[in-house]
Design an enzyme around this catalytic site. Structure first.
Site, PDB file in Angstrom:
ATOM      1  N   CYS A 113      45.395  -8.829  52.770  1.00 57.50           N
ATOM      2  CA  CYS A 113      45.420  -9.172  54.201  1.00 57.50           C
ATOM      3  C   CYS A 113      45.548 -10.682  54.435  1.00 57.50           C
ATOM      4  CB  CYS A 113      44.182  -8.614  54.894  1.00 57.50           C
ATOM      5  SG  CYS A 113      44.007  -6.839  54.646  1.00 57.50           S
ATOM      6  N   HIS A 255      43.108 -12.118  61.383  1.00 59.68           N
ATOM      7  CA  HIS A 255      43.592 -10.868  60.798  1.00 59.68           C
ATOM      8  C   HIS A 255      42.901  -9.717  61.532  1.00 59.68           C
ATOM      9  CE1 HIS A 255      44.376  -7.601  58.193  1.00 59.68           C
ATOM     10  NE2 HIS A 255      43.146  -7.541  57.712  1.00 59.68           N
ATOM     11  N   ASN A 285      45.277  -1.985  61.218  1.00 64.68           N
ATOM     12  CA  ASN A 285      45.299  -3.041  60.202  1.00 64.68           C
ATOM     13  C   ASN A 285      46.611  -2.929  59.429  1.00 64.68           C
ATOM     14  OD1 ASN A 285      44.976  -4.710  57.999  1.00 64.68           O
ATOM     15  ND2 ASN A 285      42.881  -4.063  57.546  1.00 64.68           N
TER      16      ASN A 285
END
Ligand SMILES: CC(C)(COP(=O)(O)OP(=O)(O)OC[C@H]1O[C@@H](n2cnc3c(N)ncnc32)[C@H](O)[C@@H]1OP(=O)(O)O)[C@@H](O)C(=O)NCCC(=O)NCCS
Length: 329
Positions: A113, A255, A285
């Site tokens: 990520c 994020h 996500n």
């Protein structure tokens, strides 16, 4: 050494929308649980024919248009992904060919990520030392291919997307003032995509039976707490390195892993929610892609304006975390 500029941004999400209500039909879950625990309402799913380089190409074309550049002008392509088209060659090479960017050198970066921040960091070094004049930094993920759609604790979290930015060393444009990156390999098992790697043997009948080709999360609650801490620390690092306090920052683009993580670190930093960019409800996500997609949406919607001080902050598998400070002008 000249300044490093962000000349243009672009993003792309697949057309297919998978809502929580649709997941309710096949999983022991509810829209209410998913929204309350994660903030996610829906996510995008790539077509079976679309690989990471295909999503990346669409985002890259928009970034090139915004930067008023052609693919042939590119010197460097860095693609952040944990879902490359193939283990070899790099997804960045497929992207280079698909874009017709034959003058660019291309390679991938794996930092889950935090991948986009890592890619920004590497591109920035090449531009600072003068080896290349410009770079396409892109993050693209097709996480839907790696999910166990029977695992309600994990599959509800993820989605597919791509985002891109063009960097160069001109005198105009938003200034990329700093990038800081960090790793902790000792907690690497917490977010794992085991099969196909050299430690686990190639994919076999047995590995498929055991579900080792699926993205696995271990101790997700523990990861949650570490994430809150690391997000807060990396925002503070970006602000203080550039001589600012957190209260000076106009927009933080985190994020998008879980809305509760975002709210918890914002509370820790005493940042009001209107200064945080949130789009997790639409896409879930998307690992490395969340930040460049959010950055592009913030630019195109006018949320980032001339004078805006912007911090990008990420945390993810590896473990990895980091931040970047951009002064818009
Ligand atoms: C995964 C995550 C959303 C789970 O949220 P949580 O509030 O911690 O929930 P828990 O894991 O404690 O589960 C609570 C209960 O809900 C259940 N549950 C899990 N997924 C569910 C779902 N989709 N629908 C309904 N119930 C679910 C669990 O089985 C558990 O039931 P139990 O209490 O009977 O055992 C959260 O921990 C998280 O976001 N962690 C970080 C994830 C991560 O690593 N992201 C990548 C790096 S940033």
């Amino acid at each position: 050494m000249g300044s490093i500029r962000v000349l243009g941004t672009g993003s792309h999400v697949p057309e297919t929308v998978l809502t929580n209500f649709e997941l309710e039909k096949t999983l022991d879950t509810t829209d209410e649980w998913i929204v309350q625990r994660t903030g996610i309402r829906e996510r995008r799913i790539a077509d079976t024919q679309e690989a990471a380089s295909d999503l990346a190409k669409k985002a890259a074309i928009k970034a090139l248009e915004a930067a008023n550049m052609r693919a042939e002008d590119l010197d460097l392509i860095i693609l952040a992904t944990i879902t490359p088209d193939t283990c070899c060659p790099a997804a960045a090479n497929w992207l280079q060919a698909k874009l017709g960017a034959g003058n660019a050198v291309s390679f991938d970066i794996t930092a889950a990520c935090t991948g986009f921040i890592f890619a920004l960091s590497v591109a920035r070094q090449y531009l600072q030392n003068g080896q290349y004049k410009n770079a396409l930094v892109v993050a693209s993920e097709v996480l839907s291919r790696t999910l166990n759609w029977q695992d309600r604790a994990s599959c509800i979290l993820w989605g597919d997307a791509a985002g891109a930015a063009i960097l160069d060393t001109s005198e105009q444009g938003a200034e990329l003032l700093s990038v800081h990156i960090h790793s902790d390999g000792s907690a690497g098992r917490n977010l794992l995509l085991p099969s196909g790697g050299s430690s686990t043997t190639p994919i076999t009948e047995a590995s498929v039976r055991e579900g080792r080709h699926y993205l696995a999360m271990i101790d997700a609650n523990k990861t949650f707490k570490v994430a809150v801490k690391r997000f807060a620390e990396s925002c503070e690092e970006a602000a203080s390195y550039n001589g600012h306090r957190i209260s000076d920052i106009d927009l933080i683009i985190p994020h998008q892993a879980n809305l509760r993580i975002i709210r918890a670190f914002a509370e820790r930093l005493k940042v009001p929610e209107e200064k945080i960019f949130i789009n997790i409800h639409k896409y879930g996500n998307t690992s490395a892609a969340t930040i460049p997609v959010a950055l592009d949406e913030a630019v195109r919607s006018g949320r980032i304006k001339a004078g805006s001080k912007v911090i990008l902050t990420a945390f993810g598998g590896g473990l990895t975390w980091g931040s970047s400070f951009i002064q818009w002008n």
